[in-house]
Design an enzyme around this catalytic site. Structure first.
Site, PDB file in Angstrom:
ATOM      1  N   LYS A  12       0.837  -1.203   0.000  1.00 32.43           N
ATOM      2  CA  LYS A  12       0.000   0.000   0.000  1.00 32.43           C
ATOM      3  C   LYS A  12       0.875   1.256   0.000  1.00 32.43           C
ATOM      4  O   LYS A  12       2.095   1.191   0.224  1.00 32.43           O
ATOM      5  CB  LYS A  12      -0.922  -0.039   1.228  1.00 32.43           C
ATOM      6  CG  LYS A  12      -1.900  -1.223   1.208  1.00 32.43           C
ATOM      7  CD  LYS A  12      -2.836  -1.188   2.416  1.00 32.43           C
ATOM      8  CE  LYS A  12      -3.792  -2.369   2.393  1.00 32.43           C
ATOM      9  NZ  LYS A  12      -4.769  -2.310   3.524  1.00 32.43           N
ATOM     10  N   TYR A  52     -12.386  -2.829  -3.484  1.00 35.14           N
ATOM     11  CA  TYR A  52     -12.927  -2.846  -2.113  1.00 35.14           C
ATOM     12  C   TYR A  52     -14.452  -2.857  -2.109  1.00 35.14           C
ATOM     13  O   TYR A  52     -15.064  -2.306  -1.200  1.00 35.14           O
ATOM     14  CB  TYR A  52     -12.394  -1.640  -1.336  1.00 35.14           C
ATOM     15  CG  TYR A  52     -10.971  -1.819  -0.817  1.00 35.14           C
ATOM     16  CD1 TYR A  52     -10.631  -2.897   0.001  1.00 35.14           C
ATOM     17  CD2 TYR A  52      -9.972  -0.897  -1.128  1.00 35.14           C
ATOM     18  CE1 TYR A  52      -9.342  -3.064   0.482  1.00 35.14           C
ATOM     19  CE2 TYR A  52      -8.662  -1.054  -0.646  1.00 35.14           C
ATOM     20  CZ  TYR A  52      -8.373  -2.136   0.164  1.00 35.14           C
ATOM     21  OH  TYR A  52      -7.089  -2.296   0.653  1.00 35.14           O
ATOM     22  N   ASN A 119      -1.958  -0.355   7.037  1.00 31.96           N
ATOM     23  CA  ASN A 119      -1.309  -1.585   7.491  1.00 31.96           C
ATOM     24  C   ASN A 119      -0.411  -2.232   6.432  1.00 31.96           C
ATOM     25  O   ASN A 119      -0.233  -3.443   6.411  1.00 31.96           O
ATOM     26  CB  ASN A 119      -2.367  -2.567   8.011  1.00 31.96           C
ATOM     27  CG  ASN A 119      -3.445  -2.827   6.977  1.00 31.96           C
ATOM     28  OD1 ASN A 119      -3.311  -2.449   5.815  1.00 31.96           O
ATOM     29  ND2 ASN A 119      -4.513  -3.488   7.387  1.00 31.96           N
ATOM     30  N   HIS A 122      -1.911  -5.517   1.351  1.00 36.51           N
ATOM     31  CA  HIS A 122      -3.170  -6.216   1.106  1.00 36.51           C
ATOM     32  C   HIS A 122      -2.844  -7.610   0.589  1.00 36.51           C
ATOM     33  O   HIS A 122      -1.889  -7.775  -0.167  1.00 36.51           O
ATOM     34  CB  HIS A 122      -3.994  -5.485   0.037  1.00 36.51           C
ATOM     35  CG  HIS A 122      -5.115  -6.315  -0.518  1.00 36.51           C
ATOM     36  ND1 HIS A 122      -6.335  -6.409   0.097  1.00 36.51           N
ATOM     37  CD2 HIS A 122      -5.169  -7.136  -1.607  1.00 36.51           C
ATOM     38  CE1 HIS A 122      -7.097  -7.254  -0.600  1.00 36.51           C
ATOM     39  NE2 HIS A 122      -6.416  -7.702  -1.635  1.00 36.51           N
ATOM     40  N   GLU A 133      -9.648 -10.127  -7.963  1.00 37.83           N
ATOM     41  CA  GLU A 133      -8.696  -9.023  -7.786  1.00 37.83           C
ATOM     42  C   GLU A 133      -7.573  -9.075  -8.828  1.00 37.83           C
ATOM     43  O   GLU A 133      -7.149  -8.035  -9.336  1.00 37.83           O
ATOM     44  CB  GLU A 133      -8.111  -9.074  -6.365  1.00 37.83           C
ATOM     45  CG  GLU A 133      -9.171  -8.759  -5.305  1.00 37.83           C
ATOM     46  CD  GLU A 133      -8.691  -9.030  -3.876  1.00 37.83           C
ATOM     47  OE1 GLU A 133      -7.521  -9.413  -3.681  1.00 37.83           O
ATOM     48  OE2 GLU A 133      -9.521  -8.865  -2.951  1.00 37.83           O
TER      49      GLU A 133
END
Ligand code: DAT
Ligand code: MG
Length: 141
Positions: A12, A52, A119, A122, A133
């Protein structure tokens, strides 16, 4: 050999900004998974909304999309037996404060007190998510 899986991994924007893209790739490779695709790119609303879609309508959805657009991400397809579960295990649990030491989020992440949990990575959470995805991020693969 018929059950080799593929998973979509993202480093990310927080991970890329902190110079941790290589460290994440290192951990994927050190675990023994194969890299099938790697690309640095900046995502847009359409891609992130689709990626998402399970979180649309939740209070953290827009902060999550804004965060994910805030800089480039490293998109990775990794391959191997049980790689979907295996990378989720390498990543650690969602909240970096609680994530176990030894995991990516536990070793390298922390809680910044923001509206969205940052975080670092992913990883697809099921074979169905992985296929969906990978199709979104690497339509030609
Ligand atoms: P994971 O990334 O562990 O699969 P998820 O799919 O439930 O977690 O959520 C996607 C991301 O959204 C997650 O990595 C961080 C953020 N997030 C999840 N739950 C959140 C919450 N309650 N508040 C703020 N951000 C959250
Ligand atoms: Mg998830």
């Amino acid at each position: 050999m018929s059950d080799i899986q593929r998973t979509l991994i993202l480093v990310k924007p927080d991970g890329v900004r902190r110079g941790l893209a290589g460290e994440v790739l290192r951990r994927i490779e050190a675990k023994g998974y194969t890299l099938a695709a790697v690309e640095l790119r900046t995502a847009d609303d359409a891609l992130l909304g689709a990626h998402y879609e399970e979180h649309q309508g939740k209070p953290f959805f827009q902060p999550l999309v804004d965060f994910m657009k805030s800089g480039p991400v490293l998109a990775v397809v990794a391959e191997g037996h049980r790689v979907i579960e295996g990378f989720r295990s390498l990543a650690g649990s969602t909240e970096p404060t609680a994530a176990a030491p030894g995991t990516i989020r536990g070793d390298l992440g922390r809680d910044w007190g923001l509206a969205v949990v940052q975080n670092l990575v992913h990883g697809s959470d099921s074979p169905e998510s992985a296929e969906r995805e990978i199709g979104l991020w690497f339509p030609g693969l």
